[in-house]
Design a protein around this motif. Structure first.
Motif, PDB file in Angstrom:
ATOM      1  N   SER A   1       4.335  19.793  -4.307  1.00 15.90           N
ATOM      2  CA  SER A   1       4.165  19.492  -2.873  1.00 15.90           C
ATOM      3  C   SER A   1       3.309  18.244  -2.668  1.00 15.90           C
ATOM      4  CB  SER A   1       3.526  20.691  -2.148  1.00 15.90           C
ATOM      5  OG  SER A   1       4.339  21.828  -2.261  1.00 15.90           O
ATOM      6  N   LEU A   2       3.630  17.187  -3.397  1.00 18.24           N
ATOM      7  CA  LEU A   2       2.871  15.942  -3.301  1.00 18.24           C
ATOM      8  C   LEU A   2       3.145  15.273  -1.956  1.00 18.24           C
ATOM      9  CD1 LEU A   2       3.419  14.559  -6.915  1.00 18.24           C
ATOM     10  CD2 LEU A   2       1.483  15.852  -6.027  1.00 18.24           C
ATOM     11  N   MET A   3       2.106  14.805  -1.298  1.00 14.77           N
ATOM     12  CA  MET A   3       2.240  14.226   0.034  1.00 14.77           C
ATOM     13  C   MET A   3       1.897  12.742   0.078  1.00 14.77           C
ATOM     14  SD  MET A   3       0.590  17.307   2.322  1.00 14.77           S
ATOM     15  CE  MET A   3       0.843  16.401   3.834  1.00 14.77           C
ATOM     16  N   SER A   4       0.852  12.333  -0.638  1.00 12.62           N
ATOM     17  CA  SER A   4       0.400  10.941  -0.541  1.00 12.62           C
ATOM     18  C   SER A   4       1.430   9.986  -1.126  1.00 12.62           C
ATOM     19  CB  SER A   4      -0.927  10.757  -1.279  1.00 12.62           C
ATOM     20  OG  SER A   4      -1.298   9.390  -1.293  1.00 12.62           O
ATOM     21  N   ASN A   5       1.717   8.904  -0.405  1.00 16.13           N
ATOM     22  CA  ASN A   5       2.635   7.883  -0.903  1.00 16.13           C
ATOM     23  C   ASN A   5       1.933   6.536  -1.052  1.00 16.13           C
ATOM     24  OD1 ASN A   5       2.359   7.307   1.831  1.00 16.13           O
ATOM     25  ND2 ASN A   5       4.472   6.618   2.076  1.00 16.13           N
ATOM     26  N   SER A   6       0.617   6.588  -1.204  1.00 18.74           N
ATOM     27  CA  SER A   6      -0.153   5.366  -1.405  1.00 18.74           C
ATOM     28  C   SER A   6       0.029   4.847  -2.827  1.00 18.74           C
ATOM     29  CB  SER A   6      -1.637   5.625  -1.148  1.00 18.74           C
ATOM     30  OG  SER A   6      -2.406   4.486  -1.483  1.00 18.74           O
ATOM     31  N   ILE A   7       0.320   3.565  -2.973  1.00 12.45           N
ATOM     32  CA  ILE A   7       0.459   2.963  -4.302  1.00 12.45           C
ATOM     33  C   ILE A   7      -0.575   1.857  -4.504  1.00 12.45           C
ATOM     34  CG2 ILE A   7       2.899   3.515  -4.598  1.00 12.45           C
ATOM     35  CD1 ILE A   7       3.555   0.657  -3.674  1.00 12.45           C
TER      36      ILE A   7
ATOM     37  N   GLY B   1       5.690  11.345  -7.812  1.00 14.83           N
ATOM     38  CA  GLY B   1       5.460  11.207  -6.376  1.00 14.83           C
ATOM     39  C   GLY B   1       6.435  10.262  -5.718  1.00 14.83           C
ATOM     40  N   TYR B   2       5.918   9.118  -5.236  1.00 18.66           N
ATOM     41  CA  TYR B   2       6.725   8.132  -4.521  1.00 18.66           C
ATOM     42  C   TYR B   2       6.623   6.780  -5.224  1.00 18.66           C
ATOM     43  CZ  TYR B   2       6.691  11.611  -0.789  1.00 18.66           C
ATOM     44  OH  TYR B   2       6.840  12.767  -0.063  1.00 18.66           O
ATOM     45  N   SER B   3       7.692   5.980  -5.116  1.00 22.36           N
ATOM     46  CA  SER B   3       7.698   4.691  -5.799  1.00 22.36           C
ATOM     47  C   SER B   3       8.444   3.650  -4.973  1.00 22.36           C
ATOM     48  CB  SER B   3       8.350   4.823  -7.179  1.00 22.36           C
ATOM     49  OG  SER B   3       8.502   3.566  -7.796  1.00 22.36           O
ATOM     50  N   ASP B   4       8.039   2.378  -5.152  1.00 27.78           N
ATOM     51  CA  ASP B   4       8.763   1.267  -4.538  1.00 27.78           C
ATOM     52  C   ASP B   4       9.647   0.574  -5.569  1.00 27.78           C
ATOM     53  OD1 ASP B   4       6.909   0.011  -6.151  1.00 27.78           O
ATOM     54  OD2 ASP B   4       6.305  -1.473  -4.648  1.00 27.78           O
ATOM     55  N   GLY B   5       9.807   1.195  -6.743  1.00 31.43           N
ATOM     56  CA  GLY B   5      10.599   0.635  -7.823  1.00 31.43           C
ATOM     57  C   GLY B   5       9.761   0.141  -8.973  1.00 31.43           C
ATOM     58  N   SER B   6       8.525  -0.242  -8.700  1.00 35.96           N
ATOM     59  CA  SER B   6       7.604  -0.701  -9.734  1.00 35.96           C
ATOM     60  C   SER B   6       6.368   0.184  -9.815  1.00 35.96           C
ATOM     61  CB  SER B   6       7.178  -2.147  -9.470  1.00 35.96           C
ATOM     62  OG  SER B   6       8.283  -3.032  -9.563  1.00 35.96           O
ATOM     63  N   TYR B   7       5.747   0.388  -8.669  1.00 36.10           N
ATOM     64  CA  TYR B   7       4.534   1.198  -8.615  1.00 36.10           C
ATOM     65  C   TYR B   7       4.840   2.597  -8.117  1.00 36.10           C
ATOM     66  CZ  TYR B   7       2.457  -3.489  -8.766  1.00 36.10           C
ATOM     67  OH  TYR B   7       2.125  -4.766  -9.117  1.00 36.10           O
ATOM     68  N   ALA B   8       4.009   3.549  -8.542  1.00 38.56           N
ATOM     69  CA  ALA B   8       4.172   4.942  -8.100  1.00 38.56           C
ATOM     70  C   ALA B   8       2.858   5.445  -7.543  1.00 38.56           C
ATOM     71  CB  ALA B   8       4.640   5.828  -9.245  1.00 38.56           C
ATOM     72  N   SER B   9       2.936   6.464  -6.693  1.00 35.60           N
ATOM     73  CA  SER B   9       1.741   7.008  -6.080  1.00 35.60           C
ATOM     74  C   SER B   9       0.841   7.725  -7.105  1.00 35.60           C
ATOM     75  CB  SER B   9       2.096   7.955  -4.938  1.00 35.60           C
ATOM     76  OG  SER B   9       2.973   8.977  -5.381  1.00 35.60           O
ATOM     77  N   ALA B  10       1.420   8.162  -8.208  1.00 38.78           N
ATOM     78  CA  ALA B  10       0.630   8.728  -9.317  1.00 38.78           C
ATOM     79  C   ALA B  10       1.364   8.421 -10.617  1.00 38.78           C
ATOM     80  CB  ALA B  10       0.454  10.227  -9.155  1.00 38.78           C
ATOM     81  N   VAL B  11       0.618   8.038 -11.625  1.00 35.98           N
ATOM     82  CA  VAL B  11       1.230   7.681 -12.917  1.00 35.98           C
ATOM     83  C   VAL B  11       0.411   8.321 -14.032  1.00 35.98           C
ATOM     84  CG1 VAL B  11       1.925   5.845 -14.478  1.00 35.98           C
ATOM     85  CG2 VAL B  11       2.018   5.469 -12.007  1.00 35.98           C
ATOM     86  N   LEU B  12       1.100   9.015 -14.930  1.00 31.98           N
ATOM     87  CA  LEU B  12       0.464   9.548 -16.124  1.00 31.98           C
ATOM     88  C   LEU B  12       0.824   8.620 -17.276  1.00 31.98           C
ATOM     89  CD1 LEU B  12       1.433  13.312 -15.689  1.00 31.98           C
ATOM     90  CD2 LEU B  12      -0.534  12.094 -14.748  1.00 31.98           C
ATOM     91  N   ALA B  13      -0.177   8.089 -17.960  1.00 30.79           N
ATOM     92  CA  ALA B  13       0.084   7.111 -19.024  1.00 30.79           C
ATOM     93  C   ALA B  13      -0.715   7.428 -20.267  1.00 30.79           C
ATOM     94  CB  ALA B  13      -0.260   5.699 -18.537  1.00 30.79           C
ATOM     95  N   GLN B  14      -0.089   7.172 -21.425  1.00 27.47           N
ATOM     96  CA  GLN B  14      -0.776   7.420 -22.708  1.00 27.47           C
ATOM     97  C   GLN B  14      -1.876   6.389 -22.925  1.00 27.47           C
ATOM     98  OE1 GLN B  14       1.793   8.135 -26.073  1.00 27.47           O
ATOM     99  NE2 GLN B  14       0.392   7.099 -27.445  1.00 27.47           N
TER     100      GLN B  14
ATOM    101  N   GLU C   1       0.787  -1.226   0.000  1.00 26.35           N
ATOM    102  CA  GLU C   1       0.000   0.000   0.000  1.00 26.35           C
ATOM    103  C   GLU C   1       0.823   1.281   0.000  1.00 26.35           C
ATOM    104  OE1 GLU C   1      -2.927   0.112   2.996  1.00 26.35           O
ATOM    105  OE2 GLU C   1      -3.927  -1.727   2.381  1.00 26.35           O
ATOM    106  N   LYS C   2       2.077   1.222   0.471  1.00 22.18           N
ATOM    107  CA  LYS C   2       2.859   2.445   0.608  1.00 22.18           C
ATOM    108  C   LYS C   2       4.207   2.325  -0.095  1.00 22.18           C
ATOM    109  CE  LYS C   2      -0.124   4.443   3.415  1.00 22.18           C
ATOM    110  NZ  LYS C   2      -0.871   5.674   3.063  1.00 22.18           N
ATOM    111  N   ALA C   3       4.692   3.441  -0.599  1.00 22.05           N
ATOM    112  CA  ALA C   3       6.033   3.525  -1.192  1.00 22.05           C
ATOM    113  C   ALA C   3       6.780   4.658  -0.507  1.00 22.05           C
ATOM    114  CB  ALA C   3       5.948   3.779  -2.691  1.00 22.05           C
ATOM    115  N   TYR C   4       8.079   4.490  -0.352  1.00 22.63           N
ATOM    116  CA  TYR C   4       8.844   5.470   0.412  1.00 22.63           C
ATOM    117  C   TYR C   4      10.006   6.083  -0.388  1.00 22.63           C
ATOM    118  CZ  TYR C   4       6.138   3.433   4.183  1.00 22.63           C
ATOM    119  OH  TYR C   4       5.101   2.996   4.960  1.00 22.63           O
ATOM    120  N   GLY C   5      10.189   5.626  -1.617  1.00 23.24           N
ATOM    121  CA  GLY C   5      11.249   6.197  -2.446  1.00 23.24           C
ATOM    122  C   GLY C   5      10.761   7.410  -3.215  1.00 23.24           C
ATOM    123  N   GLU C   6      11.424   8.530  -3.062  1.00 26.88           N
ATOM    124  CA  GLU C   6      11.015   9.753  -3.753  1.00 26.88           C
ATOM    125  C   GLU C   6      11.402   9.709  -5.230  1.00 26.88           C
ATOM    126  OE1 GLU C   6      12.527  13.201  -1.870  1.00 26.88           O
ATOM    127  OE2 GLU C   6      11.323  12.951  -0.041  1.00 26.88           O
ATOM    128  N   ILE C   7      10.473  10.067  -6.097  1.00 23.90           N
ATOM    129  CA  ILE C   7      10.764  10.208  -7.523  1.00 23.90           C
ATOM    130  C   ILE C   7      11.138  11.670  -7.740  1.00 23.90           C
ATOM    131  CG2 ILE C   7       9.868   9.971  -9.866  1.00 23.90           C
ATOM    132  CD1 ILE C   7       7.816   8.002  -8.771  1.00 23.90           C
TER     133      ILE C   7
END
Length: 260
Positions: free
Chosen positions: A224-230, A247-260, A208-214
């Motif tokens: 000023s993104l705060m949520s680290n929920s993935i 936002g934040y990532s665990d290496g695979s998932y990110a707290s927000a993703v923009l995709a085409q 549920e959470k990621a702690y690595g800053e992107i």
């Protein structure tokens, strides 16, 4: 005694200045910020902002090439249709954190940023999706499920075609496409991931959470993104389309993703 008197007088003056400043801030029209002009050209972007009080501003400019910015914004909400929003703890006597609450907060946040969004029910959503002009429209969904007026779990569904034609979808909460909302409840969809980004593209695990800053693209601190929920996030490793993790990532998932 005289020295103490000077200290007392200085202290009183300092307190008076602080109180006067606070009174000014609380009584002054803090909504006096206005955008004077903005422009985009081959040589760059220009933006001018003014305010009646002392303020600090940050401006973030994202260049999307020939993909146009939205001109019309819509928020889906229909209290006659079921949603898939999980219960969230709130204090006894506190306001229930349901879809109505989230939509109301979303509308306030958008308005504060100069965006006037229109709320659509299930029937109105279908009309909007089928009316054309997809590339200039943005849809925000917080219900966790598409209504059956635009989605049934098939590639030919109106909402799938709308996204494919350039419609901008902002999805918040639960697995994208996993459920169809009806007036009688919610129906699960098999193979929903294939309709959007492919197998393994969504976080369906208990992580549920990621702690690595992107930090390489600068959005984390600039916005000023705060949520680290993935939870329910996109898996960058499984995406074959251009995308941007924010936002934040665990290496695979990110707290927000923009995709085409």
């Amino acid at each position: 005694m005289r020295h103490d008197r000077y200290i007392l007088i200085a202290s009183v003056l300092i307190v008076a200045v602080i109180l006067a400043g606070e009174a000014y801030i609380y009584t002054f029209d803090r909504d006096s910020t206005y955008s004077a002009s903005s422009s985009m050209s081959d040589s760059g972007a220009g933006y001018r902002v003014g305010s009646g009080i002392s303020s600090i501003y940050d401006v973030v400019v994202s260049y999307n090439g020939d993909f146009p910015a939205a001109k019309e914004y819509y928020v889906y909400y229909d209290d006659n249709y079921a949603d898939v929003i999980e219960d969230v703890w709130h204090a006894t006597g506190g306001k229930e954190l349901n879809q109505e609450y989230y939509v109301s907060q979303m509308l306030c946040q958008l308005e504060n940023r100069g965006i006037c969004a229109k709320v659509l029910n299930a029937s109105e959503l279908r009309d909007m999706v089928l009316s054309g002009g997809e590339r200039f429209k943005a849809l925000i969904v917080v219900s966790g499920a598409f209504p059956d007026t635009v989605y049934s779990g098939n590639a030919a569904d109106p909402i799938i075609q709308w996204i494919g034609a350039g419609g901008k979808l902002y999805w918040a909460g639960n697995l994208l496409g996993a459920y169809v909302s009806t007036v009688n409840g919610v129906v699960s969809v098999d193979g929903y991931e294939v309709l959007f980004f492919g197998p393994g593209s969504l976080n369906s695990s208990d992580t549920e959470k990621a702690y690595g800053e992107i930090s390489d693209n600068g959005y984390l601190h600039a916005l000023s993104l705060m949520s680290n929920s993935i939870r329910y996030s996109l898996n960058a490793d499984a995406l074959s389309v251009p995308h941007l993790m924010v936002g934040y990532s665990d290496g695979s998932y990110a707290s927000a993703v923009l995709a085409q």
